[in-house]
Design an enzyme around this catalytic site. Structure first.
Site, PDB file in Angstrom:
ATOM      1  N   ASP A  99       0.822  -1.216   0.000  1.00  0.00           N
ATOM      2  CA  ASP A  99       0.000   0.000   0.000  1.00  0.00           C
ATOM      3  C   ASP A  99       0.853   1.262   0.000  1.00  0.00           C
ATOM      4  OD1 ASP A  99       0.912  -0.428   2.591  1.00  0.00           O
ATOM      5  OD2 ASP A  99      -1.021  -0.179   3.566  1.00  0.00           O
ATOM      6  N   ASP A 102       6.949   3.899   3.493  1.00  0.00           N
ATOM      7  CA  ASP A 102       7.222   5.050   4.350  1.00  0.00           C
ATOM      8  C   ASP A 102       8.709   5.015   4.712  1.00  0.00           C
ATOM      9  OD1 ASP A 102       6.945   7.136   6.112  1.00  0.00           O
ATOM     10  OD2 ASP A 102       5.792   6.043   7.601  1.00  0.00           O
TER      11      ASP A 102
HETATM   12  P1  5GP Z   1       7.353   1.364   6.507  1.00  0.00           P
HETATM   13  O1  5GP Z   1       7.924   0.077   7.001  1.00  0.00           O
HETATM   14  O2  5GP Z   1       7.696   1.672   5.079  1.00  0.00           O
HETATM   15  O3  5GP Z   1       7.716   2.512   7.432  1.00  0.00           O
HETATM   16  O4  5GP Z   1       5.807   1.266   6.674  1.00  0.00           O
HETATM   17  C1  5GP Z   1       5.023   0.582   5.810  1.00  0.00           C
HETATM   18  C2  5GP Z   1       3.675   0.296   6.406  1.00  0.00           C
HETATM   19  O5  5GP Z   1       3.309   1.281   7.389  1.00  0.00           O
HETATM   20  C3  5GP Z   1       2.615   0.379   5.348  1.00  0.00           C
HETATM   21  O6  5GP Z   1       2.456  -0.861   4.699  1.00  0.00           O
HETATM   22  C4  5GP Z   1       1.402   0.805   6.142  1.00  0.00           C
HETATM   23  O7  5GP Z   1       0.773  -0.323   6.693  1.00  0.00           O
HETATM   24  C5  5GP Z   1       1.962   1.660   7.251  1.00  0.00           C
HETATM   25  N1  5GP Z   1       1.895   3.091   6.913  1.00  0.00           N
HETATM   26  C6  5GP Z   1       2.925   3.927   6.602  1.00  0.00           C
HETATM   27  N2  5GP Z   1       2.479   5.157   6.349  1.00  0.00           N
HETATM   28  C7  5GP Z   1       1.143   5.111   6.472  1.00  0.00           C
HETATM   29  C8  5GP Z   1       0.094   6.080   6.304  1.00  0.00           C
HETATM   30  O8  5GP Z   1       0.287   7.263   5.963  1.00  0.00           O
HETATM   31  N3  5GP Z   1      -1.172   5.622   6.505  1.00  0.00           N
HETATM   32  C9  5GP Z   1      -1.458   4.353   6.873  1.00  0.00           C
HETATM   33  N4  5GP Z   1      -2.736   4.032   7.047  1.00  0.00           N
HETATM   34  N5  5GP Z   1      -0.504   3.415   7.035  1.00  0.00           N
HETATM   35  C10 5GP Z   1       0.779   3.794   6.839  1.00  0.00           C
END
Ligand code: 5GP
Length: 176
Positions: A99, A102
């Site tokens: 999705d 981040d």
């Molecule tokens: P990362 O490991 O890249 O920091 O985070 C990835 C996961 O964090 C995504 O798959 C999602 O589930 C969650 N996430 C990161 N940013 C957002 C956001 O703005 N909104 C939501 N709902 N989930 C997020």
């Protein structure tokens, strides 16, 4: 409607147009091959359903679930497999559908885990990319939209398990 007074960041029309483009690009890039499309639950579920119908290739689907933010909007950095693939991905052309990227820590963990299983190829298609908060070097080949650092809900993405069914991608209003 739900009690969300956030603003629409990306409308359902723009999402549909971009998903169609991504599907066409993937169809072209993987011509003559067979794909295993791996959706990351739960956030990618709606994007995954639309994307695979825009890909004109023989493909199989599977899902993984990993730990994520839970009820908070702050990354814990911890990644854990909650649900693994039903089938082997060895020797397959795998496309991870995520999705949002981040920090990139979830994706880094997932790509390393699947590479170690001997996939033939591995690429990532993410709906949203928040490059400003990156803490890893992984880079998705297919990106729906690059967005600024804001917390997003809708079109599969949640806040405390709510708002996944919003048809548009919305910015969650900051508290206080
Ligand atoms: P990362 O490991 O890249 O920091 O985070 C990835 C996961 O964090 C995504 O798959 C999602 O589930 C969650 N996430 C990161 N940013 C957002 C956001 O703005 N909104 C939501 N709902 N989930 C997020």
């Amino acid at each position: 409607m739900q009690d969300l007074h956030g603003k629409v960041l990306i409308s359902r029309q723009r999402i549909a147009e971009r998903v169609a483009q991504l599907g066409q690009q993937i169809t072209k890039d993987y011509a003559g091959r067979e794909l295993l499309v791996v959706g990351i639950l739960k956030g990618a579920s709606i994007f995954m359903c639309d994307l695979i119908r825009a890909i004109d290739l023989p493909l199989q689907i599977d899902f993984m679930a990993v730990s994520s933010y839970g009820a908070s909007t702050v990354s814990s950095g911890a990644v854990r497999i909650l649900k693994d693939l039903d089938q082997s991905c060895k020797g397959k052309d795998v496309l991870i559908v995520e999705d949002i990227v981040d920090t990139g820590l979830t994706l880094q963990y997932l790509t390393e885990a699947l590479m170690a299983r001997g996939v033939r190829s591995l690429e990532v298609c993410c709906l949203l990319d928040k490059p400003s908060r990156r803490k890893s070097t992984v880079a998705p080949l297919y990106i729906g939209f690059t967005i600024p650092d804001a917390f997003i809900v809708g079109y599969g993405l949640d806040y405390a398990e709510k708002y996944r069914n919003l048809p548009d991608i919305c910015q969650l209003p900051t508290e206080g």
